[in-house]
Design a protein around this motif. Structure first.
Motif, PDB file in Angstrom:
ATOM      1  N   PHE A   1     -11.873   1.720  -3.036  1.00 13.27           N
ATOM      2  CA  PHE A   1     -11.186   1.904  -1.505  1.00 13.27           C
ATOM      3  C   PHE A   1     -10.950   3.474  -1.312  1.00 13.27           C
ATOM      4  O   PHE A   1     -10.916   4.037  -0.134  1.00 13.27           O
ATOM      5  CB  PHE A   1      -9.892   1.447  -1.790  1.00 13.27           C
ATOM      6  CG  PHE A   1      -8.761   2.129  -2.309  1.00 13.27           C
ATOM      7  CD1 PHE A   1      -7.904   2.916  -1.424  1.00 13.27           C
ATOM      8  CD2 PHE A   1      -8.395   1.887  -3.495  1.00 13.27           C
ATOM      9  CE1 PHE A   1      -6.787   3.795  -2.316  1.00 13.27           C
ATOM     10  CE2 PHE A   1      -7.545   3.008  -4.172  1.00 13.27           C
ATOM     11  CZ  PHE A   1      -6.543   3.678  -3.564  1.00 13.27           C
TER      12      PHE A   1
ATOM     13  N   LEU B   1      -6.724  -3.305  -6.402  1.00 12.49           N
ATOM     14  CA  LEU B   1      -6.846  -2.197  -5.247  1.00 12.49           C
ATOM     15  C   LEU B   1      -8.247  -2.567  -4.656  1.00 12.49           C
ATOM     16  O   LEU B   1      -8.754  -1.719  -4.052  1.00 12.49           O
ATOM     17  CB  LEU B   1      -6.649  -0.963  -5.892  1.00 12.49           C
ATOM     18  CG  LEU B   1      -5.255  -0.634  -6.496  1.00 12.49           C
ATOM     19  CD1 LEU B   1      -5.466   0.909  -6.874  1.00 12.49           C
ATOM     20  CD2 LEU B   1      -4.141  -0.953  -5.778  1.00 12.49           C
TER      21      LEU B   1
ATOM     22  N   THR C   1      -1.856  -5.009   1.978  1.00  9.68           N
ATOM     23  CA  THR C   1      -2.661  -6.241   1.515  1.00  9.68           C
ATOM     24  C   THR C   1      -2.283  -6.604  -0.136  1.00  9.68           C
ATOM     25  O   THR C   1      -2.882  -7.591  -0.278  1.00  9.68           O
ATOM     26  CB  THR C   1      -4.115  -5.419   1.305  1.00  9.68           C
ATOM     27  OG1 THR C   1      -4.268  -4.223   0.496  1.00  9.68           O
ATOM     28  CG2 THR C   1      -4.680  -4.993   2.457  1.00  9.68           C
ATOM     29  N   HIS C   2      -1.162  -5.804  -0.356  1.00 12.02           N
ATOM     30  CA  HIS C   2      -0.657  -6.333  -1.927  1.00 12.02           C
ATOM     31  C   HIS C   2       0.587  -6.538  -1.822  1.00 12.02           C
ATOM     32  O   HIS C   2       1.425  -6.083  -2.497  1.00 12.02           O
ATOM     33  CB  HIS C   2      -1.261  -5.203  -2.918  1.00 12.02           C
ATOM     34  CG  HIS C   2      -2.378  -5.093  -2.906  1.00 12.02           C
ATOM     35  ND1 HIS C   2      -3.433  -4.108  -2.201  1.00 12.02           N
ATOM     36  CD2 HIS C   2      -3.613  -5.235  -4.089  1.00 12.02           C
ATOM     37  CE1 HIS C   2      -4.680  -4.496  -2.846  1.00 12.02           C
ATOM     38  NE2 HIS C   2      -4.552  -4.823  -4.112  1.00 12.02           N
TER      39      HIS C   2
ATOM     40  N   LEU D   1       1.743   0.959  -6.462  1.00 11.10           N
ATOM     41  CA  LEU D   1       1.420   1.357  -5.168  1.00 11.10           C
ATOM     42  C   LEU D   1       1.700   2.803  -4.883  1.00 11.10           C
ATOM     43  O   LEU D   1       1.184   3.543  -4.365  1.00 11.10           O
ATOM     44  CB  LEU D   1       1.348   0.426  -3.991  1.00 11.10           C
ATOM     45  CG  LEU D   1       0.787  -0.901  -4.197  1.00 11.10           C
ATOM     46  CD1 LEU D   1       1.222  -1.782  -2.966  1.00 11.10           C
ATOM     47  CD2 LEU D   1      -0.685  -0.904  -4.556  1.00 11.10           C
TER      48      LEU D   1
ATOM     49  N   THR E   1      -8.159  -6.616   1.219  1.00  7.19           N
ATOM     50  CA  THR E   1      -8.464  -5.200   1.058  1.00  7.19           C
ATOM     51  C   THR E   1     -10.010  -5.350   1.520  1.00  7.19           C
ATOM     52  O   THR E   1     -10.271  -4.316   2.279  1.00  7.19           O
ATOM     53  CB  THR E   1      -8.302  -4.567  -0.205  1.00  7.19           C
ATOM     54  OG1 THR E   1      -7.028  -4.970  -0.684  1.00  7.19           O
ATOM     55  CG2 THR E   1      -8.639  -3.250  -0.369  1.00  7.19           C
TER      56      THR E   1
ATOM     57  N   LEU F   1      -2.083  -0.212   1.511  1.00  4.97           N
ATOM     58  CA  LEU F   1      -2.225  -1.318   0.234  1.00  4.97           C
ATOM     59  C   LEU F   1      -1.055  -2.094   0.125  1.00  4.97           C
ATOM     60  O   LEU F   1      -1.114  -3.140  -0.218  1.00  4.97           O
ATOM     61  CB  LEU F   1      -2.359  -0.327  -0.902  1.00  4.97           C
ATOM     62  CG  LEU F   1      -3.355   0.577  -1.278  1.00  4.97           C
ATOM     63  CD1 LEU F   1      -3.169   1.288  -2.284  1.00  4.97           C
ATOM     64  CD2 LEU F   1      -4.786  -0.375  -1.471  1.00  4.97           C
TER      65      LEU F   1
END
Length: 487
Positions: free
Chosen positions: A457, A94, A192-193, A169, A206, A189
């Motif tokens: 974050f 993260l 980006t993931h 997530l 991220t 998230l």
């Protein structure tokens, strides 16, 4: 707060930032404005051409989704004389712990400071892509206190994120709860993931998105975009000697009382220090100085021993060692925590003993002595005085009965007061324990530094770009102590 007063800061790092002990023998250059400018002027060109280097950085910037400020910095690096402020960044779940974000911000602020003084500089995050299980575990804040989340199915640096990342997530967004800010945490998230993405790439996207105003440029030294340039021919034949210098310096550091990190050892065994990847592992700072025109390395407490070990290599190869600059270390204090610290007149250092110890201390402060004990003392005193008074009354005198009745009524009323005090004391303890849990959970989770335990974050994402910029500007580059930053 001084680093000496906080957990987890090794003696070598503390002596370095304070200029104390025998540290000057190993790290002669103090981090100050004059030395920074002097070292920037001595930064040496990379073994790659600037054009090849910047082409590789541009290609990687596209992969990481870097914005305009990062691309502008890459363009600035193409010009001769521009330098780099480098920070080694480890990918983490993260986006990694808050300490990584503070480290990147430190590099960006130093680069901006040099640029303002006519020394064009850009911040580069050199990605240490090795992954360990600890890198895929992170602390999150929730209304119920800090919680740790882990990514099931440990992927190495060459394995994509598993499908379970989606489930993780969703859990992260649920833990954040309502009121987490103007940004949809789950949507961000997920962007980006995605499942299958390399962990380092997800981390880089991220960081790039949330620190876009800082202009941090990310460099993966193992990515195919970087030309497969071997080391300078004048260095490679002497790699074995350089490895011996590292080992000798480590022995000197230990003899001076500076302990090596647990994972630090120059026991080569089947290693071959003439191989480029082995040299990268053994001397990461020196290798970075070959690939980048570095003016300064931003280091954290866990890196100072390795940096000190590498100093003789720079002398041996007749290269100027970049200045070492401690990363900003800080606890970010939200508004509620600020009010609670002021209410109880607390310093953050008291939080590291944990919520139970803190609550016990707050309940037993001199200004808040136990009301029940005071009521019991007053009750005993009344009973003693009444007994003394009854002893003065002649036998058979009706006044004795009146005294006894008065005593019973007074003791009864004091018993009611004691019950009321007990109830109030219980309510107060519940409130104090709740406040202690909040403070310790947010500012010293699990009795450790916030910056090492909690995901960065969640301190940055909920805020607008202007507030992120304010956080970026609030760090003090010149204060080598642990800072409190009020959000």
């Amino acid at each position: 707060m001084k680093f000496r007063e906080l957990p987890g800061f090794p003696l070598l790092f503390v002596d370095f930032v304070e200029g104390a002990g025998p540290v000057r023998e190993f790290l002669p250059h103090r981090p100050d404005a004059g030395t920074l400018c002097a070292r920037a002027a001595l930064a040496q060109d990379p073994i790659l051409s600037r054009q090849d280097l910047c082409d590789a950085l541009t290609e990687q910037a596209e992969l990481f989704g870097s914005g305009g400020p990062a691309l502008s910095n890459i363009a600035r690096l193409r010009a001769a004389g521009s330098v780099v402020v480098a920070a080694t960044l480890r990918p983490g779940l993260l986006g990694g712990p808050l300490s990584s974000w503070l480290k990147a911000m430190t590099a960006a602020r130093l680069a901006a400071w040099l640029t303002e003084r006519g020394l064009p500089a850009i911040p580069i995050g050199w990605i240490d892509s090795r992954l360990e299980p600890a890198d895929l575990s992170i602390g999150l804040l929730s209304p119920q206190g800090p919680r740790r989340v882990d990514l099931d199915g440990f992927p190495d640096s060459a394995t994509g994120l598993p499908d379970s990342i989606r489930e993780l997530l969703v859990r992260v967004a649920a833990l954040a709860g309502p009121g987490a800010g103007e940004t949809d945490i789950l949507s961000f998230l997920e962007s980006t993931h995605p499942p299958g993405a390399m962990p380092g790439l997800a981390w880089g996207r991220t960081i790039s998105k949330m620190l876009e105003p800082c202009g941090i440029v990310l460099l993966d030294p193992y990515h195919s975009s970087l030309p497969n340039k071997e080391f300078d021919p004048s260095i490679s034949p002497h790699a074995t000697k350089l490895a011996a210098l590292l080992a000798e310096q480590e022995c000197r550091l230990k003899a001076a009382g500076y302990n090596a990190p647990a994972d630090r050892s120059f026991v080569f065994g089947d290693r071959d220090p003439t191989k480029k990847h082995e040299m990268k592992a053994m001397a990461p700072f020196f290798v970075q100085s070959l690939f980048l025109p570095i003016a300064a390395f931003v280091i954290e407490e866990s890196e100072v021993f390795a940096a000190a070990c590498e100093q003789p290599i720079f002398s041996e190869t007749r290269r100027h060692a970049p200045i070492l600059w401690p990363r900003i270390s800080a606890t970010l204090v939200d508004e509620r925590s600020r009010k609670l610290l002021a209410r109880y007149d607390l310093g953050v250092e008291r939080l590291y003993d944990g919520p139970q110890s803190l609550a016990d201390g707050l309940m037993n402060t001199p200004s808040q002595s136990d009301p029940l004990a005071r009521v019991d003392a007053m009750k005993a005193a009344v009973e003693g005085k009444m007994a003394e008074l009854a002893g003065l009354v002649p036998p058979g005198d009706g006044l004795g009965s009146a005294i006894n009745n008065s005593q019973r009524r007074m003791v009864y009323q004091m018993g009611k007061l004691a019950a009321a005090f007990s109830s109030a004391q219980q309510r107060r303890r519940q409130i104090v324990e709740k406040h202690a849990g909040y403070l310790c959970g947010h500012l010293a989770p699990w009795g450790r530094l916030q910056e090492r335990e909690l995901a960065g974050f969640q301190f940055i994402l909920p805020y607008s770009v202007s507030l992120r910029q304010r956080l970026y500007q609030s760090i003090d580059l010149w204060k080598f102590e642990h800072q409190l930053i009020f959000l």
